[in-house]
Design a protein around this motif. Structure first.
Motif, short mmCIF file in Angstrom:
data_model
loop_
_atom_site.label_atom_id
_atom_site.label_comp_id
_atom_site.label_asym_id
_atom_site.label_seq_id
_atom_site.Cartn_x
_atom_site.Cartn_y
_atom_site.Cartn_z
N HIS A 21 -1.06 6.30 -4.52
CA HIS A 21 -1.94 5.53 -3.63
C HIS A 21 -3.35 5.48 -4.22
CE1 HIS A 21 0.70 5.78 0.01
NE2 HIS A 21 1.08 6.92 -0.52
N CYS A 24 -5.74 3.61 1.17
CA CYS A 24 -5.07 2.78 2.16
C CYS A 24 -4.99 3.57 3.46
CB CYS A 24 -3.68 2.38 1.67
SG CYS A 24 -2.53 3.75 1.55
N HIS A 72 2.35 2.50 -4.25
CA HIS A 72 2.22 2.01 -2.88
C HIS A 72 1.17 0.93 -2.75
CE1 HIS A 72 0.73 2.13 1.31
NE2 HIS A 72 2.01 2.10 1.55
N CYS A 73 0.01 1.15 -3.31
CA CYS A 73 -1.07 0.18 -3.12
C CYS A 73 -1.85 0.01 -4.41
CB CYS A 73 -1.99 0.59 -1.97
SG CYS A 73 -2.41 2.35 -1.98
ZN LIG Z 1 -1.20 3.44 -0.31
#
Ligand SMILES: [Zn+2]
Length: 74
Positions: A21, A24, A72-73
């Motif tokens: 990540h 987020c 994830h992001c």
């Molecule tokens: Zn994330």
């Protein structure tokens, strides 16, 4: 991509997921639980901060190659 920025990795032992990540809703809500640490690993893993994405990916290859890598992001 901001490769020089710090990232957080959620290392989840039960599901064998290594989730990367940046920032987020998950990183904003992360908190320590009895079995998951923040900044350290517990029985079920934890959230570990790395100086940048390259270091986090290198660690995955070296120590968690059996884990599924999830970005994830971005
Ligand atoms: Zn994330």
């Amino acid at each position: 991509m901001f490769r020089h920025k710090p990232v957080w990795v959620n290392i989840d032992v039960p599901t064998k997921c290594y989730t990367l990540h940046r920032e987020c809703s998950y990183t904003n809500r992360m908190c320590e639980t009895p079995y998951k640490g923040v900044g350290k690993l517990k029985r079920d893993g934890g959230w570990i901060r790395f100086r940048n994405e390259d270091i986090a990916l290198k660690r995955q290859q070296e120590e968690y190659e059996q884990y599924e890598l999830i970005i994830h992001c971005k």
